[in-house]
Design a protein around this motif. Structure first.
Motif, PDB file in Angstrom:
ATOM      1  N   HIS A 120       0.970  -1.165  -0.053  1.00 54.37           N
ATOM      2  CA  HIS A 120      -0.064   0.065   0.023  1.00 54.37           C
ATOM      3  C   HIS A 120       0.835   1.201   0.032  1.00 54.37           C
ATOM      4  O   HIS A 120       0.439   2.381  -0.010  1.00 54.37           O
ATOM      5  N   GLY A 121       2.022   1.163  -0.189  1.00 50.93           N
ATOM      6  CA  GLY A 121       3.058   2.235  -0.379  1.00 50.93           C
ATOM      7  C   GLY A 121       2.823   3.152  -1.620  1.00 50.93           C
ATOM      8  O   GLY A 121       2.362   2.756  -2.456  1.00 50.93           O
ATOM      9  N   GLY A 122       3.247   4.316  -1.315  1.00 49.64           N
ATOM     10  CA  GLY A 122       3.283   5.264  -2.573  1.00 49.64           C
ATOM     11  C   GLY A 122       1.946   5.847  -2.905  1.00 49.64           C
ATOM     12  O   GLY A 122       1.863   6.426  -4.033  1.00 49.64           O
ATOM     13  N   LYS A 123       1.053   5.624  -2.141  1.00 50.61           N
ATOM     14  CA  LYS A 123      -0.228   6.254  -2.419  1.00 50.61           C
ATOM     15  C   LYS A 123      -0.523   7.283  -1.579  1.00 50.61           C
ATOM     16  O   LYS A 123      -1.800   7.595  -1.517  1.00 50.61           O
ATOM     17  N   GLY A 124       0.093   7.634  -0.361  1.00 49.17           N
ATOM     18  CA  GLY A 124      -0.122   8.827   0.400  1.00 49.17           C
ATOM     19  C   GLY A 124      -0.876   8.259   1.670  1.00 49.17           C
ATOM     20  O   GLY A 124      -1.314   9.242   2.336  1.00 49.17           O
ATOM     21  N   TYR A 125      -1.086   6.925   1.718  1.00 46.95           N
ATOM     22  CA  TYR A 125      -1.960   6.626   2.974  1.00 46.95           C
ATOM     23  C   TYR A 125      -1.357   7.021   4.207  1.00 46.95           C
ATOM     24  O   TYR A 125      -1.747   7.388   5.256  1.00 46.95           O
ATOM     25  N   ALA A 126       0.311   6.628   4.159  1.00 47.70           N
ATOM     26  CA  ALA A 126       0.937   6.838   5.504  1.00 47.70           C
ATOM     27  C   ALA A 126       1.019   8.254   5.768  1.00 47.70           C
ATOM     28  O   ALA A 126       0.954   8.687   6.858  1.00 47.70           O
ATOM     29  N   SER A 127       1.156   9.022   4.718  1.00 40.00           N
ATOM     30  CA  SER A 127       1.239  10.556   4.936  1.00 40.00           C
ATOM     31  C   SER A 127      -0.146  11.008   5.850  1.00 40.00           C
ATOM     32  O   SER A 127      -0.107  11.843   6.670  1.00 40.00           O
ATOM     33  N   GLU A 128      -1.297  10.541   5.041  1.00 37.90           N
ATOM     34  CA  GLU A 128      -2.606  10.639   5.581  1.00 37.90           C
ATOM     35  C   GLU A 128      -2.589  10.280   6.905  1.00 37.90           C
ATOM     36  O   GLU A 128      -3.432  11.152   7.861  1.00 37.90           O
ATOM     37  N   ALA A 129      -2.256   9.201   7.222  1.00 37.35           N
ATOM     38  CA  ALA A 129      -2.387   8.512   8.707  1.00 37.35           C
ATOM     39  C   ALA A 129      -1.553   9.168   9.797  1.00 37.35           C
ATOM     40  O   ALA A 129      -1.971   9.850  10.770  1.00 37.35           O
ATOM     41  N   VAL A 130      -0.320   9.527   9.396  1.00 36.71           N
ATOM     42  CA  VAL A 130       0.591  10.296  10.081  1.00 36.71           C
ATOM     43  C   VAL A 130       0.185  11.855  10.265  1.00 36.71           C
ATOM     44  O   VAL A 130       0.353  12.248  11.726  1.00 36.71           O
ATOM     45  N   THR A 131      -0.149  12.544   9.477  1.00 33.79           N
ATOM     46  CA  THR A 131      -0.778  13.656   9.633  1.00 33.79           C
ATOM     47  C   THR A 131      -1.925  13.885  10.657  1.00 33.79           C
ATOM     48  O   THR A 131      -2.022  14.652  11.326  1.00 33.79           O
ATOM     49  N   THR A 132      -2.753  12.853  10.477  1.00 28.53           N
ATOM     50  CA  THR A 132      -4.103  12.845  11.220  1.00 28.53           C
ATOM     51  C   THR A 132      -3.536  12.503  12.825  1.00 28.53           C
ATOM     52  O   THR A 132      -4.184  12.926  13.838  1.00 28.53           O
ATOM     53  N   SER A 133      -2.544  11.591  12.935  1.00 23.85           N
ATOM     54  CA  SER A 133      -2.039  11.245  14.439  1.00 23.85           C
ATOM     55  C   SER A 133      -1.436  12.644  14.886  1.00 23.85           C
ATOM     56  O   SER A 133      -1.607  12.682  16.269  1.00 23.85           O
ATOM     57  N   LEU A 134      -0.715  13.251  14.295  1.00 23.34           N
ATOM     58  CA  LEU A 134       0.026  14.381  14.677  1.00 23.34           C
ATOM     59  C   LEU A 134      -1.037  15.474  15.124  1.00 23.34           C
ATOM     60  O   LEU A 134      -1.026  16.218  16.198  1.00 23.34           O
ATOM     61  N   ARG A 135      -2.227  15.621  14.473  1.00 19.02           N
ATOM     62  CA  ARG A 135      -3.365  16.363  14.872  1.00 19.02           C
ATOM     63  C   ARG A 135      -4.158  15.759  16.038  1.00 19.02           C
ATOM     64  O   ARG A 135      -4.204  16.715  17.335  1.00 19.02           O
ATOM     65  N   ILE A 136      -3.814  14.632  16.305  1.00 21.14           N
ATOM     66  CA  ILE A 136      -4.682  13.985  17.462  1.00 21.14           C
ATOM     67  C   ILE A 136      -3.637  14.356  18.671  1.00 21.14           C
ATOM     68  O   ILE A 136      -4.184  14.735  19.516  1.00 21.14           O
ATOM     69  N   ALA A 137      -2.174  14.314  18.544  1.00 24.70           N
ATOM     70  CA  ALA A 137      -1.580  14.476  19.478  1.00 24.70           C
ATOM     71  C   ALA A 137      -1.606  16.016  20.185  1.00 24.70           C
ATOM     72  O   ALA A 137      -1.524  16.287  21.244  1.00 24.70           O
ATOM     73  N   PHE A 138      -1.454  16.815  19.168  1.00 26.90           N
ATOM     74  CA  PHE A 138      -1.648  18.392  19.413  1.00 26.90           C
ATOM     75  C   PHE A 138      -3.049  18.655  20.087  1.00 26.90           C
ATOM     76  O   PHE A 138      -3.163  19.828  20.482  1.00 26.90           O
ATOM     77  N   GLU A 139      -4.102  17.737  19.787  1.00 21.32           N
ATOM     78  CA  GLU A 139      -5.333  18.203  20.389  1.00 21.32           C
ATOM     79  C   GLU A 139      -5.374  18.207  21.917  1.00 21.32           C
ATOM     80  O   GLU A 139      -6.060  18.974  22.618  1.00 21.32           O
TER      81      GLU A 139
END
Length: 183
Positions: free
Chosen positions: A104-123
């Protein structure tokens, strides 16, 4: 939304781990291209059970474990994981780590998930800094950290003995005032 769903993105669901995730987790974490960069050896069923037991208890940064372990799902299929945990040195600092099935690499899924997890952390209002530490040979993870807005702060040379050899480590970080915007 299921009660174990933590976040939804346009293409992904980030949710808490379930007992039924074991086989997919073992398949991902025993893949040679993934296991090469992890601290532990490739997962066996037994190791996977022990890891899953720990992850089942990691349900929030405010919980006693001070950790949140999430599964990344795409159209109902488990394709990876992302975790956040408070560091021992400074409770306002959170570390983030991720794995993704190479299929599933190369499709932006990891970027999407990590960006969301960063938002969760900073909440969590008391989180000041999120860092990611990785094997320097893992260029895909280093590119991902940069892509989501983390800054490389260090390159430690031969600082970690891993699987029979000295390896370099990279450290990336992001401060609360650099957090990703909602999109």
């Amino acid at each position: 939304m299921n009660t174990d769903t933590f976040a939804l993105t346009p293409r992904l669901t980030l949710r808490l781990h379930r007992e039924s995730d074991l086989d997919r987790l073992v398949a991902i974490h025993s893949h040679p291209g993934v296991a090469r960069y992890l601290l532990e050896d490739p997962w066996t069923q037994e190791a996977g059970k022990a890891q899953l037991e720990r992850r089942l208890r990691r349900s929030g940064l405010a919980d006693p474990a001070g950790a949140l372990a999430l599964v990344i799902e795409r159209e109902g299929s488990l394709i990876g994981t992302v975790s956040l945990w408070r560091t021992e040195q400074e409770p306002r600092t959170v570390e983030v780590g991720w794995t993704l099935d190479p299929e599933h690499g190369g499709k932006g899924y990891a970027s999407e998930a990590v960006t969301t997890s960063l938002r969760i952390a900073f909440e969590h209002q008391d989180v000041h800094r999120v860092l990611a530490q990785m094997d320097a040979r893992n260029t895909a993870s280093a590119r991902l950290a940069t892509r989501v807005g983390m800054r490389q702060e260090a390159h430690h040379r031969q600082d970690y003995w891993s699987k029979g050899e000295w390896t370099d480590s990279l450290i990336f970080a992001m401060l609360a005032d650099e957090r990703p915007s909602q999109s």
